[in-house]
Design an enzyme around this catalytic site. Structure first.
Site, mmCIF file in Angstrom:
data_model
loop_
_atom_site.group_PDB
_atom_site.id
_atom_site.type_symbol
_atom_site.label_atom_id
_atom_site.label_comp_id
_atom_site.label_asym_id
_atom_site.label_seq_id
_atom_site.Cartn_x
_atom_site.Cartn_y
_atom_site.Cartn_z
ATOM 1 N N ALA A 163 -45.198 53.605 59.924
ATOM 2 C CA ALA A 163 -44.277 52.675 59.268
ATOM 3 C C ALA A 163 -42.842 52.895 59.699
ATOM 4 O O ALA A 163 -42.070 51.944 59.853
ATOM 5 C CB ALA A 163 -44.387 52.825 57.748
ATOM 6 N N GLU A 164 -42.475 54.150 59.892
ATOM 7 C CA GLU A 164 -41.082 54.470 60.206
ATOM 8 C C GLU A 164 -40.698 54.122 61.634
ATOM 9 O O GLU A 164 -39.670 53.482 61.868
ATOM 10 C CB GLU A 164 -40.829 55.972 59.966
ATOM 11 C CG GLU A 164 -40.829 56.389 58.503
ATOM 12 C CD GLU A 164 -39.574 55.933 57.785
ATOM 13 O OE1 GLU A 164 -38.608 55.518 58.455
ATOM 14 O OE2 GLU A 164 -39.553 55.999 56.550
#
Length: 263
Positions: free
Chosen positions: A145-146
């Protein structure tokens, strides 16, 4: 007289128009902001001078939404000073509410939801999971996600590397955020601490990872930031997919304990 002085100090801190120039200190500690009439011990403070003829009084709080707090009085270096942070020796003199612009999370997250990439930094995730006890699938979901596993990723807010560590966070854990090995291990250690603080609540852990534990404390839970809400949905989807890809029972972020990496 004391009440009058406190009221004047509060007016200064909340940036009401003044009859003369005032110096206000914007102090930051543990991702929380306070305003004070003198530098606060233990905080990083920046002096701001408000001119008496300023056309528009600046907002020194930052984008925090509605701020509710207290004004405290204490003695420092033989002088009476005021601050919105409760420090040792402080006495509460007033409560206040001030509205600031809507806030934003510390960094937005660069990765997109997609298929699990279990081959990316597999040894590092397994090692960090074994060392800290944090679920391997959760670590991978955060990294996906990051940054989308991009070790060179830099967010608009300055977060760096695979796990998108802010520079001050990387320093706190003694890590080089551009090194995948160090980034993943440092993030696992931080997530372990957050999981302990939030008693295994993965939504709170993800919210604190994205927006900061100080912001979570300020709102008493997941902050109402659109980006954080989207981030939580992204992490939850990825966490379920990585659990499945790694041969584990799929789980959501609700009602889950994170410190069970061996199951």
């Amino acid at each position: 007289m004391r009440r009058l002085a406190a009221t004047a100090a509060l007016a200064c801190l909340l940036l009401a128009p003044q009859v003369q120039a005032r110096t206000v200190y914007r102090c930051v500690r543990n991702a929380t902001v306070s305003l004070a009439t003198a530098p606060e011990p233990g905080s990083k403070c920046e002096a701001k001078t408000i001119a008496d003829d300023a056309v528009k009084v600046p907002n020194l709080w930052g984008a925090l939404g509605v701020v509710k707090g207290n004004l405290y009085e204490r003695q420092q270096d033989g002088k009476t000073v005021y601050s919105t942070r409760k420090l040792p020796g402080s006495t509460k003199v007033l409560s206040f509410t001030v509205e600031t612009p809507p806030g934003e999370p510390a960094h937005a997250g660069l990765g997109q939801v997609g298929k699990p990439q279990i081959d990316r930094f597999a040894k590092q995730f397994k090692a960090a999971s074994k060392k800290t006890g944090v679920d391997d699938a959760y670590l991978r979901a955060i990294a996906h996600a990051e940054s989308g596993f991009n070790a060179a990723a830099v967010s608009p807010k300055g977060a760096v590397g695979v796990m998108q560590l802010m520079p001050e966070t990387a320093r706190e854990y003694g890590a080089d955020p551009t090194s995948p090995d160090q980034s993943i291990e440092a993030a696992a250690r931080m997530i372990r601490q957050l999981a302990t603080r939030y008693r295994g609540d993965l939504r709170m852990v993800a919210a604190a990872y994205n927006a900061g534990s100080g912001v979570v404390a300020h709102y008493g839970g997941v902050p109402p930031y659109r980006e954080t809400q989207q981030y939580l949905a992204k992490v939850e989807a990825l966490y379920t997919r990585y659990r499945t890809a790694l041969g584990k029972t799929p789980k959501t972020l609700d009602g889950t304990e994170i410190l069970r990496a061996a199951e």
